[in-house]
Design a protein around this motif. Structure first.
Motif, short mmCIF file in Angstrom:
data_model
loop_
_atom_site.label_atom_id
_atom_site.label_comp_id
_atom_site.label_asym_id
_atom_site.label_seq_id
_atom_site.Cartn_x
_atom_site.Cartn_y
_atom_site.Cartn_z
N UNK A 276 -3.01 -3.63 1.74
CA UNK A 276 -2.10 -3.09 0.69
C UNK A 276 -2.37 -1.61 0.57
N UNK A 277 -3.43 -1.20 0.91
CA UNK A 277 -3.99 0.39 0.71
C UNK A 277 -3.03 0.86 1.87
N UNK B 45 -0.24 -0.29 3.44
CA UNK B 45 1.03 -0.44 3.21
C UNK B 45 1.62 0.57 2.12
N UNK B 46 0.58 0.96 1.29
CA UNK B 46 1.06 1.85 0.34
C UNK B 46 1.27 3.29 0.78
N UNK B 47 0.03 3.40 1.79
CA UNK B 47 0.04 4.77 2.28
C UNK B 47 1.44 5.05 3.24
N UNK B 48 1.59 3.77 3.91
CA UNK B 48 2.83 3.93 5.15
C UNK B 48 3.88 4.01 4.28
N UNK B 49 4.14 3.23 2.94
CA UNK B 49 5.46 3.56 2.53
C UNK B 49 5.77 4.69 2.14
N UNK B 50 4.86 5.47 1.62
CA UNK B 50 5.02 6.84 1.23
C UNK B 50 5.28 7.83 2.31
N UNK B 51 5.19 7.26 3.59
CA UNK B 51 5.86 8.07 4.70
C UNK B 51 4.60 8.69 5.51
N UNK B 52 3.48 8.30 5.16
CA UNK B 52 2.31 9.10 6.10
C UNK B 52 2.31 8.02 7.40
N UNK B 53 2.11 8.91 8.44
CA UNK B 53 1.94 8.44 9.75
C UNK B 53 0.75 7.33 9.57
N UNK C 69 11.72 -1.77 3.33
CA UNK C 69 11.04 -0.95 3.33
C UNK C 69 10.49 -0.75 4.91
N UNK D 162 8.27 -2.79 6.21
CA UNK D 162 6.99 -3.26 6.16
C UNK D 162 7.06 -4.56 6.86
N UNK E 148 8.40 5.99 10.24
CA UNK E 148 7.95 7.03 9.18
C UNK E 148 9.01 7.91 8.47
N UNK F 276 10.87 5.86 6.01
CA UNK F 276 9.96 5.53 4.88
C UNK F 276 9.85 6.49 3.69
N UNK F 277 10.16 7.90 4.49
CA UNK F 277 10.14 9.22 3.60
C UNK F 277 11.26 8.89 2.73
N UNK G 67 4.36 -1.55 -6.02
CA UNK G 67 3.83 -3.00 -5.75
C UNK G 67 3.31 -3.51 -7.10
N UNK H 229 -1.75 -0.68 -6.23
CA UNK H 229 -2.23 -0.23 -4.90
C UNK H 229 -2.27 1.38 -4.96
N UNK I 141 -4.81 4.81 -4.61
CA UNK I 141 -5.77 4.96 -3.97
C UNK I 141 -7.20 5.06 -4.66
N UNK J 266 3.26 14.76 3.96
CA UNK J 266 4.27 14.49 4.56
C UNK J 266 5.50 15.38 4.43
N UNK K 15 4.11 8.35 -8.49
CA UNK K 15 3.36 8.67 -7.14
C UNK K 15 4.83 8.43 -6.03
#
Lengths: 286, 249
Positions: A180-181, A183-191, B52, B54, B77, B80-81, B87, B91, B93, B109, B153
């Motif tokens: 899930x970490x 998923x959260x990062x990728x959903x923010x657009x991070x590669x 999304x 995913x 990518x 998703x931006x 969630x 989630x 960090x 990003x 976020x």
């Protein structure tokens, strides 16, 4: 808090306090008696054993210990240098191996296979064999420009083996970071690379700090194995002295010197881990 | 009518042999909120995860501002931006402070400067009454505060569409409202969103469109009045009756 309303304990609470103190005192007495009994018995067995006098003379000769101390210390400096230089190399190689082994990038497929094979081989073979193979095998190749320096070859052997251990530790940390970490990062657009760099790795490394530091202490001890190549480290220095006089006190000196480093080091590590987890006591930490 | 922000055509999704979504068609116009309701396992979360990107889909089309994003050749990518997702389990960090959580994507990003990103984060934190927690780590916050931080976020990157996946389900009832009020604020700001929720009262307030999912199919859809007050499908009636009995309506 307490200075706003004056408070004195009730009679009931004072009784409880007396009871608690008695209980504490009783516990201390029991601990003391138990310690004296157990340690006393062990020392009695040791000191009354028939060979104690000769053991004392050959292993615990204080004067001889003082005499060999400088040479053993000089050897220990080699162990420490080896540990520090090797530790940096191990960290870099192990991180690369762990990343290669967890990558899904198709371009890196051959490297993934190489990393897997590397880890299988060097994690599975005894360190002392790797030291012998590298230490005597590489010079036998007689390739121009390759070193014959036993310290360098010994270090390479230790680095080869420990990189495999540490790579697996780091990899287990990477795998322990919940999906899930990511998923959260990728959903923010991070590669995927950014996700690894900023989200997964920091959490993974924090989690594996205790096993990594254990490996670091083991590394310091295992650098003593390069003595079989003739490197004059603490173990070898002790060995030279001991074989000259048939007195084994130098070994005890070397052991004590290793312990003087490893015990405070592990205590320090435990403390750092505890402080770290207090500062940021999150699910990201064990 | 202008191009909807999100359009889904005949979407199908299965996990192995298990068909979780089929014949899903959905249009989400700009500045509207679409609420997905349905029992656990009805496919709400999977639908949000498909939108999304995913989860890969088996068939159908997903269009974002008219652009097909279900095309496998697309740069995920980049897409998703434009999408934010929140969630159920926050989630956040755990190794970053709240402010660092919020500024990560704007800095890495969107390539904003740290100062610019911090300014934006503090503005949002102030607006949603969380500024005093900016330098705390997530585990020092209550569940409601964590979820508010997670919402901040995801909106800090200015998404075209915000997806909210049962954002209050992991919270105790007292904390639910502080999270829902943020969502209400975002709705009145004109944020386009799709949300899965079990909070029917809340759904009535924010939804422009309610979809009832059952076994991976949108069985009934309409305004909150239509679906929640006078449902026509027997399955919807049954679901709402059970929700009502559980005291959530």
């Amino acid at each position: 808090m307490s200075n706003t309303t004056p408070w004195s304990p009730s009679a009931r609470e004072r009784e409880r306090e007396i009871y608690r103190k008695n209980l504490q005192a009783r516990k201390r007495v029991i601990a003391l008696i138990s310690t004296v009994l157990v340690l006393g018995t062990f020392s009695a067995i040791l000191l009354t054993s028939p060979g104690w006098d000769s053991v004392k003379a050959t292993f615990f000769d204080l004067d001889y210990g003082k005499e060999v101390f400088p040479t053993v210390i000089r050897g220990l400096v080699v162990n420490i240098q080896l540990t520090l230089i090797g530790g940096v190399a191990i960290g870099i190689i192990a991180l690369a191996l762990a990343l290669l082994k967890t990558t899904k990038s198709p371009a890196l497929t051959p490297f993934r296979f190489i990393a897997t094979a590397y880890i299988d081989i060097f994690r599975g073979a005894p360190l002392i064999l790797i030291i012998l193979l590298v230490g005597f095998g590489v010079p036998a190749l007689r390739i121009q420009g390759l070193t014959n320096n036993v310290i360098v070859l010994g270090t390479i052997a230790v680095v080869l083996t420990y990189s495999a251990y540490v790579a697996e530790v780091i990899r287990s940390g990477i795998l322990s970071v919940h999906q899930s970490q990511r998923a959260a990062a990728r959903s923010l657009g991070l590669t995927s690379r950014q996700t690894m760099r900023y989200v997964v790795l920091p959490q993974a490394i924090r989690r594996v700090i205790p096993p990594l530091l254990n490996d670091f202490v083991s590394l310091l001890k295992d650098t003593g194995l390069v003595s079989i190549l003739g490197v004059t480290d603490a173990v070898r220095a002790a060995q030279i002295n001991a074989s000259r006089t048939f007195n084994y006190t130098p070994y005890v000196v070397a052991a004590i010197l290793f312990l003087l480093i490893t015990i405070p080091l592990t205590r320090f590590i435990d403390r750092q881990i505890r402080l770290g987890s207090e500062k940021q006591n999150s699910e990201g930490l064990a | 009518m202008s191009t909807p922000v999100l359009e889904i055509v005949d979407l199908r999704k299965s996990f192995d042999q298990n068909l979780v979504l089929h014949d899903v068609n959905l249009v989400v116009p700009e500045h509207t909120a679409t609420v997905l309701i349905g029992a656990s396992g009805s496919g709400k979360s999977t639908l949000l995860r498909c939108i999304n990107l995913l989860e890969p889909i088996d068939d159908g089309l997903i269009l974002l501002d008219g652009q097909e994003i279900s095309d496998p050749a697309i740069d995920v990518d980049l897409i998703r931006r434009k999408l934010g997702i929140v969630f159920q389990s926050f989630n956040l960090f755990p190794h970053m402070t709240i402010r660092e959580n919020i500024t990560l994507a704007p800095i890495k990003v969107q390539r904003k400067s740290r100062d610019e990103a911090n300014e934006l984060a503090d503005e949002l934190l102030k607006r949603f009454d969380l500024l005093e927690k900016a330098d705390e780590y997530p585990d020092r916050l209550s569940g409601g505060q964590q979820q508010r931080a997670a919402i901040i976020r995801s909106i800090a990157v200015n998404p075209r569409l915000l997806l909210l996946d049962e954002v209050t389900s992991a919270l105790d009832p007292v904390l639910v409202n502080e999270v829902l009020s943020i969502v209400r604020d975002l709705k009145s700001d004109g944020m386009t969103m799709v949300l899965a929720t079990h909070e029917m009262g809340f759904a009535t307030q924010v939804a422009d469109q309610v979809c009832f999912l059952e076994s991976g199919l949108i069985l009934e859809r309409g305004t909150p009045e239509e679906v929640l007050r006078s449902p026509s499908h027997p399955k919807t009636k049954e679901f709402l009756k059970r929700v009502h009995e559980a005291g959530r309506l």
